[in-house]
Write a protein that holds these residues in place. Structure first.
Motif, short mmCIF file in Angstrom:
data_model
loop_
_atom_site.label_atom_id
_atom_site.label_comp_id
_atom_site.label_asym_id
_atom_site.label_seq_id
_atom_site.Cartn_x
_atom_site.Cartn_y
_atom_site.Cartn_z
N ALA A 94 -0.67 7.38 -6.51
CA ALA A 94 -0.48 6.19 -5.68
C ALA A 94 -1.35 5.04 -6.15
CB ALA A 94 -0.81 6.52 -4.22
N SER A 95 -2.57 5.35 -6.63
CA SER A 95 -3.45 4.28 -7.13
C SER A 95 -2.88 3.66 -8.40
CB SER A 95 -4.85 4.83 -7.37
OG SER A 95 -4.85 5.75 -8.46
N LYS A 126 2.04 -10.10 -10.07
CA LYS A 126 1.41 -11.24 -10.73
C LYS A 126 2.32 -11.83 -11.79
CE LYS A 126 -3.34 -9.65 -9.96
NZ LYS A 126 -4.59 -9.17 -10.61
N ILE A 127 3.04 -10.94 -12.51
CA ILE A 127 3.98 -11.43 -13.53
C ILE A 127 5.08 -12.26 -12.88
CG2 ILE A 127 5.73 -10.69 -15.19
CD1 ILE A 127 3.92 -8.31 -15.85
N LEU A 167 6.33 -7.71 -1.98
CA LEU A 167 6.55 -6.68 -0.96
C LEU A 167 6.33 -5.28 -1.53
CD1 LEU A 167 9.68 -8.07 0.94
CD2 LEU A 167 7.33 -7.90 1.80
N ALA A 168 6.80 -5.07 -2.77
CA ALA A 168 6.58 -3.77 -3.42
C ALA A 168 5.09 -3.51 -3.62
CB ALA A 168 7.32 -3.72 -4.75
N ALA A 169 4.33 -4.56 -3.97
CA ALA A 169 2.90 -4.39 -4.17
C ALA A 169 2.20 -4.07 -2.85
CB ALA A 169 2.30 -5.66 -4.78
N ILE A 170 2.62 -4.73 -1.77
CA ILE A 170 2.03 -4.44 -0.45
C ILE A 170 2.34 -3.01 -0.02
CG2 ILE A 170 2.15 -5.04 2.00
CD1 ILE A 170 2.64 -7.95 1.13
N LEU A 184 0.21 -0.89 -11.01
CA LEU A 184 1.39 -1.36 -11.74
C LEU A 184 2.18 -2.38 -10.92
CD1 LEU A 184 2.62 2.00 -13.32
CD2 LEU A 184 1.55 0.07 -14.50
N THR A 185 2.37 -2.10 -9.62
CA THR A 185 3.12 -3.04 -8.79
C THR A 185 2.36 -4.35 -8.59
OG1 THR A 185 2.22 -1.93 -6.83
CG2 THR A 185 4.41 -1.25 -7.57
#
Length: 331
Positions: free
Chosen positions: A173-174, A185-186, A220-223, A179-180
């Protein structure tokens, strides 16, 4: 006659149970089983202070899958409670082996005329029935103790497996979180570039809106990944007894699925299941012995035997003393 007195006195001194075991002695069988089945040395678990010191040392360093397993075996709250319950069953074993205290009686009679020497009688009796039944009760309590040891060993294997699985989930998960976050950021940078191109008239409104949508989707994927990583770290901390406030994890091997320590995970349930079956078998035998003892005890008369010394009319007499109590009323 004197030989009979000596034999009775010797019988009273026969110990059925041993002295109360120490914490080290009660936990040692579990520590040995963990070493045999998991190849993990948790000798410090027999001493609470040593266990806490080793756990703090492990928690202060970046966590590996092996140290996560060992830390759980030392600090998992459910397992720590099971360690303490072993002391209770060991105490019950000692209590079951105890026999009734001997009974001493004494009688003295004086001649009211003062012409004769006082007569006296002194005797010591021991409940022989309790001595015999103590063996049966001790056997039942011993199987209870064995069941507790097997159950604790099974729990230790489950805790170790859960710790490894929680570590892998937290580690994965980390990595997904990282990666997300990079992908977000990209997309943020791509949106800034798309905005400049749109303002310059080099990008259509549709393409600009599409870039915004992709940036929002990546955010949203990063959150969501951050939430999953936090939950995984919390689950790992719970397995480890909440020793870890913010666990730092070392990298797993390049191909974790080929790692021997991870290959043992599918067999953990098989090992713990066999131990739990052994615990259930020990409990069944303990109950059978207890029921057998209780069923027989209702019909067996209580026999107390001992020796008496009596002085009467200036003569000293020594002999055995036997009392039999018939179970007539309490059947």
């Amino acid at each position: 006659m004197n030989r009979a007195v000596v034999a009775v006195c010797a019988l009273l001194c026969v110990p059925i149970g041993s002295c109360a075991p120490t914490r080290r002695e009660t936990i040692a069988p579990v520590v040995d089983t963990i070493k045999h089945k998991l190849d993990v040395d948790v000798k410090s678990a027999v001493d609470r202070e040593r266990a806490e010191a080793e756990a703090n040392a492990l928690a202060s360093q970046p966590l590996s899958i092996d140290s996560a397993e060992k830390l759980a075996l030392l600090e998992n709250p459910e397992l720590r409670a099971a360690y303490e319950r072993l002391g209770v069953t060991a105490g019950a074993l000692v209590q079951a082996g105890l026999i009734a205290n001997p009974t001493a009686t004494g009688i003295i009679r004086f001649d009211t005329a003062g012409k004769e020497k006082p007569d006296f009688e002194v005797g010591v009796d021991e409940d022989i029935t309790s001595l015999i039944f103590a063996l049966a009760k001790h056997g039942a309590a011993e199987r209870d103790r064995d069941a507790a040891v097997d159950e604790t060993c099974a729990l230790a294997i489950d805790v170790a497996a859960h710790a490894k699985a929680a570590y892998v989930r937290a580690f994965t998960a980390s990595k997904i979180e990282k990666l997300t976050e990079d992908a977000s950021k990209i997309e943020e940078t791509a949106l800034q570039l798309a905005t400049r191109m749109h303002d310059a008239g080099n990008l259509s409104d549709l393409d600009w809106l599409h870039a915004q949508a992709k940036q929002h989707e990546a955010r949203l994927a990063a959150i969501d990944a951050a939430k999953n990583a936090a939950e995984a770290r919390m689950a790992l901390a719970v397995v480890e007894g909440e020793t870890l406030s913010s666990p730092q994890m070392r990298d797993l091997p390049a191909n974790p699925l080929l790692n021997a320590r991870l290959d043992a995970l599918p067999h953990a349930s098989e090992k713990s299941a066999s131990l739990r079956l052994a615990a259930l078998d020990a409990q069944r035998e303990s109950v059978a012995r207890s029921l057998g003892y209780q069923g027989v005890a209702r019909f067996v008369p209580h026999v107390a035997a001992g020796a008496a010394v009596e002085q009467r009319d200036g003569r000293l007499e020594v002999g055995p003393n036997v009392t039999v109590a018939l179970p007539v009323v309490d059947l």
